[in-house]
Design a protein around this motif. Structure first.
Motif, PDB file in Angstrom:
ATOM      1  N   LEU A 159       9.665  -0.262   2.658  1.00  0.00           N
ATOM      2  CA  LEU A 159       9.386  -1.479   2.409  1.00  0.00           C
ATOM      3  C   LEU A 159       8.283  -2.524   2.044  1.00  0.00           C
ATOM      4  CD1 LEU A 159      12.727  -2.883   4.211  1.00  0.00           C
ATOM      5  CD2 LEU A 159      12.645  -2.444   1.732  1.00  0.00           C
TER       6      LEU A 159
ATOM      7  N   TYR B 236       7.746  -5.404  -0.001  1.00  0.00           N
ATOM      8  CA  TYR B 236       8.115  -6.668   0.440  1.00  0.00           C
ATOM      9  C   TYR B 236       7.382  -7.254   1.680  1.00  0.00           C
ATOM     10  CZ  TYR B 236      12.125  -5.338  -2.151  1.00  0.00           C
ATOM     11  OH  TYR B 236      12.979  -4.985  -3.298  1.00  0.00           O
TER      12      TYR B 236
ATOM     13  N   LEU C 203      15.515 -10.297   0.730  1.00  0.00           N
ATOM     14  CA  LEU C 203      15.825  -8.792   0.839  1.00  0.00           C
ATOM     15  C   LEU C 203      17.295  -8.803   0.850  1.00  0.00           C
ATOM     16  CD1 LEU C 203      12.854  -8.974   1.630  1.00  0.00           C
ATOM     17  CD2 LEU C 203      13.473  -7.304   3.390  1.00  0.00           C
TER      18      LEU C 203
END
Lengths: 253, 267
Positions: free
Chosen positions: B131, B134, B142
């Motif tokens: 991830l 992000y 998310l």
């Protein structure tokens, strides 16, 4: 692309409503020959506003604006701080909140003459009126915000062994922000209303006083021009608070 | 002493309610060894969450003691020992007003761990769960599976020796849940944390654990500790192992048996 269309529509819709009201008002006044002392046409109101703003209205406009802003700037941090303290000490909240509700529900207009009896007719008494009206509403909304923390978020801080202060700064305060801003917005509205009320009750300055003054001389156009200025202050204040809120609260829950 | 690092002795938790005191858990005794993966399985209301919250410093026990390493706590787990524990919640429990990166630095800030080493650790953990992209997003951007992954690595960010997981994947769909179970197994194999995992899903507990504690209700208590002697690394095919089926039958049987007793008592 669709989203953009919507935001344009969101902006255009109220403008369209304004145009419709403006035109109908203008038409009705002209068609039915309503005397301008009873209901002036919007064109004449705006004309009178522009012609008289500098010589007749600007000084009062500035006095009113300054009173609102002074009171507001004092009321916002005080209200938030009181809300924060009361929410952390339940017994204080229980002890004080009935009186706060009494203060909110008592029409300010009945208190202002008393304030004037004690403090005279100057701007101080009006600032006091703003503070008395805006602090409770900011405080009550802040308390709601500070109390609305999800239990699991507090548990997270407990599992980390965080101090009470760390929990407040990292969780309770940011969590409360949207409620706090609701309070600030209402506080802005209440500030505007209470200054105008106080000016109507007593004194010789300010837009509230001018509305009464011009109405007394059947200068209805000028009275309406003053009302427009009050609206301008109120709307600008509310919009500015909205802009600040959207800059501060960038997340979605 | 052996390498026991978590121990509960005669732990009892009583909640005061309007109808009088409610015994949530009673006579809880167990020991967990270093690098163990233990599951606490039982029906809802058996006090699983109460036990893990006491261990995580969220609740104080009414009676009994909790021991971490050689430190005994008789009224709630407090202080710097918490930095050796990571807690994963039922919901992802991320703070919506903080970016993913800020959410992950929260434990570091509270435990006063600063410096390049820890910054790097955030990046490594994000990479581990895929991830990295992000890092600067807010939690609301998310998916729920991604949020729960962040919830798990937040508990790992201060490099604790112990991971307490309170039904961490219970709210996810079954596909994501299975995926995260295998991710968790690989994290455990890589990092060798000691894990206490709560679930009401028997299959999940067998798949993951080296030991399963079975709980019953009224009052909440541990009725059996079962060693899961299945080869690792475990894959999906483990459910074909005859011993897996045996464990499943035993645990389900125990839960049903004790539920049966309660049902009879209630009539």
């Amino acid at each position: 692309m669709k989203k953009k269309d919507f935001s344009r529509l969101n902006f255009l819709a109220p403008v369209l409503v304004f145009i419709v009201i403006f035109i109908s008002w203008e038409t009705i006044v002209n068609v039915f020959h309503i005397p301008r002392q009873v209901l002036p046409s919007p064109v004449n109101i705006f004309k009178s506003l522009f012609d008289n703003f500098i010589p007749l209205l600007s000084s009062h406009f500035l006095i009113t604006l300054r009173t609102i802003l002074t009171g507001f700037v004092i009321a916002v941090p005080t209200g938030i701080l009181l809300g924060a303290v009361l929410s952390q000490y339940k017994i204080l909240e229980k002890a004080i909140s009935p009186y706060v509700i009494i203060l909110v529900t008592t029409p300010l207009i009945v208190l202002v003459p008393l304030f004037m009896l004690w403090l005279g007719f100057g701007t101080n008494v009006r600032i006091l009126a703003v503070i008395a009206q805006a602090i409770p509403v900011i405080m009550l909304n802040s308390i709601t915000g500070f109390n609305s923390v999800e239990k699991t978020k507090l548990e997270l801080m407990e599992s980390l062994g965080a101090t009470k202060w760390q929990t407040f700064v990292k969780v309770t305060f940011p969590n409360a922000l949207s409620h706090v801003f609701t309070g600030i917005t209402l506080g802005g509205v209440f500030s505007t209303i209470s200054v105008i009320s106080a000016e109507i009750v007593g004194g010789k300055t300010g837009l509230g006083n001018r509305i009464i003054y011009f109405s007394g001389f059947i200068e209805t156009e000028l009275a309406f021009a003053c009302i427009l200025l009050v609206i301008l202050i109120g709307v600008t204040l509310a919009t500015s608070i909205g802009v600040v809120r959207d800059t501060v609260i960038k997340w979605k829950n | 002493m052996n390498d026991t690092i978590i121990k509960m002795q005669d732990v009892e938790k009583i909640y005061p309610t309007k109808k009088g005191p409610l015994v949530a858990v009673q006579d809880v005794n167990f020991a967990i060894n270093k690098e163990d993966f233990v599951s606490l399985v039982g029906p809802s209301g058996c006090g699983k969450s109460t036990i893990i919250r006491i261990l995580g410093g969220i609740l104080d026990q009414t009676r009994g003691t909790v021991t971490y390493f050689d430190r005994e706590f008789s009224s709630g787990v407090k202080g710097d020992i918490l930095s050796k524990i990571g807690f994963v919640f039922q919901s992802h429990n991320l703070l919506p007003w903080l970016s993913i990166k800020k959410n992950l630095s929260l434990p570091l800030e509270i435990f006063k761990l600063s410096g390049a080493k820890w910054e790097k650790r955030i990046d490594e953990l994000l990479e581990m769960v895929g991830l990295t992209a992000y890092k600067n997003a807010y939690p609301a951007e998310l998916s729920s599976g991604m949020q729960q992954r962040i919830g798990v690595i937040r508990a790992l960010v201060h490099d604790p020796e112990i991971l307490l997981m309170d039904e961490p994947f219970g709210s996810l769909d079954s596909i994501t849940r299975e995926l995260l179970n295998f991710e968790l197994l690989s994290i455990w194999q890589k990092t060798r944390k000691t894990i206490l995992f709560i679930t009401h899903n028997v299959e999940e507990s067998i798949l993951l654990s080296s030991r399963v504690f079975v709980m019953a209700t009224n009052p909440g208590r541990i009725i059996e500790a079962i060693d899961i002697d299945l080869p690792r690394p475990r894959t999906q095919s483990i459910s074909n192992d005859p011993r897996y089926l045996e464990y499943e039958a035993t645990i389900t049987g125990l839960i049903d048996q004790f539920r049966g007793v309660d049902a009879v008592e209630e009539v």
